[in-house]
Design an enzyme around this catalytic site. Structure first.
Site, short mmCIF file in Angstrom:
data_model
loop_
_atom_site.label_atom_id
_atom_site.label_comp_id
_atom_site.label_asym_id
_atom_site.label_seq_id
_atom_site.Cartn_x
_atom_site.Cartn_y
_atom_site.Cartn_z
N SER A 8 40.56 39.10 30.51
CA SER A 8 40.52 38.86 31.95
C SER A 8 39.22 39.35 32.56
O SER A 8 38.87 40.53 32.44
CB SER A 8 41.68 39.57 32.64
OG SER A 8 41.54 39.52 34.05
N HIS A 32 40.51 34.45 30.89
CA HIS A 32 41.51 34.53 31.95
C HIS A 32 40.81 34.82 33.28
O HIS A 32 40.08 35.81 33.41
CB HIS A 32 42.51 35.64 31.64
CG HIS A 32 43.71 35.66 32.53
ND1 HIS A 32 44.81 34.86 32.32
CD2 HIS A 32 43.98 36.39 33.63
CE1 HIS A 32 45.71 35.11 33.25
NE2 HIS A 32 45.23 36.03 34.07
N ASP A 34 41.41 35.44 37.25
CA ASP A 34 42.38 35.77 38.29
C ASP A 34 41.84 35.38 39.65
O ASP A 34 40.83 35.92 40.11
CB ASP A 34 42.67 37.28 38.27
CG ASP A 34 43.48 37.69 37.05
OD1 ASP A 34 44.57 37.14 36.86
OD2 ASP A 34 43.00 38.57 36.30
N MET A 36 42.56 35.48 43.51
CA MET A 36 43.37 36.22 44.47
C MET A 36 42.85 35.96 45.88
O MET A 36 41.64 35.88 46.10
CB MET A 36 43.32 37.72 44.18
CG MET A 36 43.75 38.11 42.78
SD MET A 36 43.69 39.90 42.56
CE MET A 36 44.01 40.03 40.80
N HIS A 65 44.70 31.87 36.67
CA HIS A 65 45.95 32.46 37.16
C HIS A 65 45.82 32.58 38.68
O HIS A 65 45.05 33.40 39.19
CB HIS A 65 46.13 33.84 36.52
CG HIS A 65 47.32 34.59 37.00
ND1 HIS A 65 47.51 35.93 36.70
CD2 HIS A 65 48.40 34.21 37.73
CE1 HIS A 65 48.64 36.34 37.26
NE2 HIS A 65 49.19 35.32 37.88
N MET A 67 46.94 33.68 42.00
CA MET A 67 47.75 34.62 42.78
C MET A 67 47.43 34.38 44.25
O MET A 67 46.76 35.19 44.90
CB MET A 67 47.46 36.05 42.34
CG MET A 67 48.04 36.37 40.97
SD MET A 67 47.56 37.99 40.35
CE MET A 67 46.05 37.55 39.48
N MET A 136 54.40 38.93 34.54
CA MET A 136 53.54 40.03 34.97
C MET A 136 54.13 41.35 34.50
O MET A 136 55.31 41.63 34.74
CB MET A 136 53.37 40.03 36.48
CG MET A 136 52.60 38.85 37.05
SD MET A 136 50.90 38.75 36.42
CE MET A 136 50.21 40.32 36.98
N GLY A 141 47.65 41.98 41.59
CA GLY A 141 46.70 42.29 42.66
C GLY A 141 45.52 43.11 42.24
O GLY A 141 44.43 42.95 42.78
N PHE A 142 45.70 43.99 41.25
CA PHE A 142 44.60 44.88 40.86
C PHE A 142 44.62 45.11 39.36
O PHE A 142 45.69 45.19 38.75
CB PHE A 142 44.70 46.24 41.57
CG PHE A 142 44.51 46.15 43.06
CD1 PHE A 142 43.24 46.16 43.63
CD2 PHE A 142 45.61 46.01 43.90
CE1 PHE A 142 43.07 46.06 45.00
CE2 PHE A 142 45.44 45.91 45.27
CZ PHE A 142 44.17 45.94 45.82
N GLY A 143 43.44 45.24 38.77
CA GLY A 143 43.33 45.59 37.36
C GLY A 143 43.47 47.08 37.16
O GLY A 143 43.45 47.86 38.11
N GLY A 144 43.63 47.47 35.90
CA GLY A 144 43.65 48.89 35.56
C GLY A 144 44.96 49.59 35.80
O GLY A 144 45.02 50.82 35.71
N ASP A 174 50.73 39.81 31.18
CA ASP A 174 49.50 40.15 31.89
C ASP A 174 49.70 41.43 32.67
O ASP A 174 50.56 41.49 33.56
CB ASP A 174 49.13 39.00 32.83
CG ASP A 174 47.87 39.25 33.64
OD1 ASP A 174 47.22 40.30 33.45
OD2 ASP A 174 47.53 38.39 34.48
N GLY A 175 48.92 42.45 32.33
CA GLY A 175 48.96 43.70 33.07
C GLY A 175 49.17 44.90 32.17
O GLY A 175 50.23 45.04 31.55
N GLY A 176 48.17 45.74 32.05
CA GLY A 176 48.31 46.95 31.25
C GLY A 176 48.38 46.71 29.76
O GLY A 176 48.81 47.58 29.00
N GLY A 196 42.44 43.01 30.29
CA GLY A 196 41.26 43.14 31.13
C GLY A 196 40.51 44.43 30.90
O GLY A 196 39.46 44.45 30.25
N SER A 197 41.05 45.52 31.41
CA SER A 197 40.37 46.82 31.29
C SER A 197 40.18 47.22 29.84
O SER A 197 39.15 47.80 29.47
CB SER A 197 41.19 47.89 32.02
OG SER A 197 41.33 47.58 33.39
#
Length: 227
Positions: A8, A32, A34, A36, A65, A67, A136, A141-144, A174-176, A196-197
């Protein structure tokens, strides 16, 4: 189902997006992106003009994606621009069947996303209209953000729903997603992983993509849903 890794760019350097895409081009399956709008989620990232420009300079297929509010209006243009997969949120779409079909008609795969607190069962009837379900594993809304283990039972239920249709739908998380969580996701039934991160926060993003793939492949090979 083959493991696919989709880094991402939400965690990449926005001033060097093409270079950041190139850093994983030889090892990733997707890029990917995002989108937003600061309405559906409390963050503002990039939109269609940036995606159109990015598509001219990268080799990886783009996994968009959305959002955003009003994906019924905006999703088809992303497919028309050249995104190979376009995912809309169930919580935002007012005419999901029409929109998913419009995405496919424009030449892209159609994805449907749900937030952590949204049950998947009410959307089971839409499975024939989608190529990928995105669950999700953080609040969008936010990475990390930290991975939400509470979503894993939903991943398992979703894999069971997909199996009932012959297993043709991809299941993305997607996420973490990181080296600490990807194996749990794969064991539960995911086969497409957004990171992502974990990727762009590393000194060698390509090496991380390869390591994540190896972890997911090992976990998938031993998972009950693959037997």
């Amino acid at each position: 189902m083959a493991v696919q890794i989709s880094p991402s760019i939400l965690s990449a350097d926005f001033a060097r997006l093409a270079d950041e895409a190139d850093a994983v081009a030889g090892v990733a399956d997707w890029l990917h992106v995002d989108v937003m709008d600061n309405h559906f989620v409390p963050n503002l990232t990039i939109g269609l003009p940036v995606v159109e420009s990015l598509l001219k300079h990268i080799s990886l297929p783009v996994d968009c994606h959305l959002m955003i509010e009003d994906p019924d209006r905006w999703a088809p243009p992303y497919a028309e621009a050249g995104a190979r997969n376009v995912t809309i949120h169930a919580e935002a779409a007012r005419a999901p069947v029409r929109t998913l079909r419009a995405i496919r008609a424009a030449g892209a795969r159609a994805g449907l996303a749900v937030n952590p607190g949204t049950a998947i069962e009410p959307y089971a009837g839409l499975l024939p209209e989608v190529d990928m379900l995105l669950l999700m594993t953080v609040e969008p809304g936010f990475g990390g953000q930290g991975f939400l283990d509470m979503v894993l039972p939903k991943v398992r239920r979703t894999r069971e729903l997909i199996a009932g249709l012959g297993g043709a739908v991809w299941l993305q998380v997607d996420g973490g997603v990181s080296e600490k969580t990807i194996e749990r996701c794969a064991e539960a039934g995911a086969d497409v992983f957004v990171a992502g991160s974990a990727v762009y926060g590393a000194d060698d993003p390509a090496e991380v993509v390869q390591a994540l793939r190896r972890q997911a492949e090992r976990a998938s090979a031993d998972a009950p849903w693959t037997s």
